[in-house]
Design a protein around this motif. Structure first.
Motif, PDB file in Angstrom:
ATOM      1  N   ASN A 196       0.506  -1.035   0.018  1.00  0.00           N
ATOM      2  CA  ASN A 196       0.103  -0.186   0.003  1.00  0.00           C
ATOM      3  C   ASN A 196       0.591   1.530   0.367  1.00  0.00           C
ATOM      4  O   ASN A 196       2.042   1.297   0.596  1.00  0.00           O
ATOM      5  CB  ASN A 196      -0.791  -0.345   1.111  1.00  0.00           C
ATOM      6  N   LYS A 242      -5.046   3.691   1.119  1.00  0.00           N
ATOM      7  CA  LYS A 242      -6.715   2.924   1.596  1.00  0.00           C
ATOM      8  C   LYS A 242      -7.640   4.468   1.771  1.00  0.00           C
ATOM      9  O   LYS A 242      -9.478   4.031   2.533  1.00  0.00           O
ATOM     10  CB  LYS A 242      -7.092   2.611   2.598  1.00  0.00           C
ATOM     11  N   SER A 271      -5.521  -1.185  11.259  1.00  0.00           N
ATOM     12  CA  SER A 271      -6.843  -1.182   9.902  1.00  0.00           C
ATOM     13  C   SER A 271      -8.198  -1.720  10.457  1.00  0.00           C
ATOM     14  O   SER A 271      -9.091  -0.441  10.537  1.00  0.00           O
ATOM     15  CB  SER A 271      -6.250  -2.367   9.516  1.00  0.00           C
ATOM     16  N   LEU A 289     -10.905   1.330  10.605  1.00  0.00           N
ATOM     17  CA  LEU A 289     -12.706   0.472  10.403  1.00  0.00           C
ATOM     18  C   LEU A 289     -13.273   0.838  11.561  1.00  0.00           C
ATOM     19  O   LEU A 289     -14.382   1.337  11.083  1.00  0.00           O
ATOM     20  CB  LEU A 289     -12.594  -0.463  10.625  1.00  0.00           C
ATOM     21  N   HIS A 328     -10.661  -1.763   2.834  1.00  0.00           N
ATOM     22  CA  HIS A 328     -10.417  -2.178   3.908  1.00  0.00           C
ATOM     23  C   HIS A 328     -11.021  -3.857   3.603  1.00  0.00           C
ATOM     24  O   HIS A 328     -10.277  -4.507   4.530  1.00  0.00           O
ATOM     25  CB  HIS A 328     -10.447  -2.111   5.199  1.00  0.00           C
ATOM     26  N   ASN A 380      -7.858  -6.874   5.013  1.00  0.00           N
ATOM     27  CA  ASN A 380      -7.603  -6.848   6.365  1.00  0.00           C
ATOM     28  C   ASN A 380      -8.364  -7.440   7.129  1.00  0.00           C
ATOM     29  O   ASN A 380      -8.021  -7.344   7.950  1.00  0.00           O
ATOM     30  CB  ASN A 380      -7.713  -4.906   6.428  1.00  0.00           C
ATOM     31  N   GLU A 383      -3.929 -10.171  11.096  1.00  0.00           N
ATOM     32  CA  GLU A 383      -3.542  -8.600  11.040  1.00  0.00           C
ATOM     33  C   GLU A 383      -2.346  -8.459  11.774  1.00  0.00           C
ATOM     34  O   GLU A 383      -2.517  -8.468  12.390  1.00  0.00           O
ATOM     35  CB  GLU A 383      -4.713  -7.900  10.628  1.00  0.00           C
TER      36      GLU A 383
END
Length: 198
Positions: free
Chosen positions: A45, A109, A144, A148, A182, A185, A194
């Motif tokens: 990424n 992302k 991640s 989120l 994501h 992830n 992860e």
């Protein structure tokens, strides 16, 4: 004549927003620092979290700041020149970061750019989202997951803080977008694979 001028400004700012927000600062800064192509490191990424995996905290921090500024600058300019369009322009900045023309539409992302957008929409709202990210990161040490949790919480924060009603649907749209970016992830989180923040 005024509607034409307004329409022209909307188009011009939208185009400038896309081409500015599409700049892959993580990739650029990593190469300048002699770290090579960040896409060949870690998750591949171009965001700050992956830059951090090189061990260069300064470049990672620089990437985080500039990726956030993509959203902040876009919103502030649009709110000044075309007030009322700053919500759509903010989302466009996030979209451009995720789908940059310079990298064949394979970008980051969107977490940092989203934060920049939220801070520009409403500093108190943006700081609350940032605090949610930081607390989640401190507790679970998973970048991640923190992104989120913050993204999904944002529409609720916008509602309870009484932020402009236009913010709520856009935060919901952004949350769905970040869930999509994501998705890999999420699979690793479910499988407890992860990586953590070191």
């Amino acid at each position: 004549m005024e509607p034409l001028n307004t329409e022209f400004m909307v188009i011009a700012i939208a185009l400038c927003t896309y081409f500015f927000a599409a700049i892959p600062f993580g990739l650029v800064f990593a190469r300048i620092a002699g770290l090579g192509d960040i896409r060949n490191i870690g998750s591949g990424n171009i965001g700050a979290t992956n830059v951090l995996r090189t061990g260069n905290k300064k470049i990672a921090a620089l990437t985080l700041v500039f990726d956030a500024l993509k959203g902040t600058v876009a919103v502030l300019i649009s709110s000044y020149f075309i007030p009322g369009h700053e919500y759509a322009i903010g989302f466009l900045a996030i979209f451009a970061h995720i789908f940059p023309v310079y990298l064949k539409f394979k970008g980051g992302k969107g977490a940092a750019t989203t934060l920049g957008v939220y801070l520009a929409w409403s500093p108190s709202f943006g700081l609350l989202v940032l605090a949610t990210w930081l607390i989640t990161a401190k507790l679970f040490k998973v970048s991640s997951l923190s992104a989120l949790v913050a993204a999904v919480s944002a529409p609720f924060f916008a509602y309870f803080l009484g932020v402009n009603s236009a913010v709520i649907p856009f935060t919901a749209l952004i949350a769905v977008t970040l869930l999509y970016t994501h998705r890999d992830n999420i699979k690793r989180l479910v499988n407890k694979q992860e990586s953590i923040i070191s």
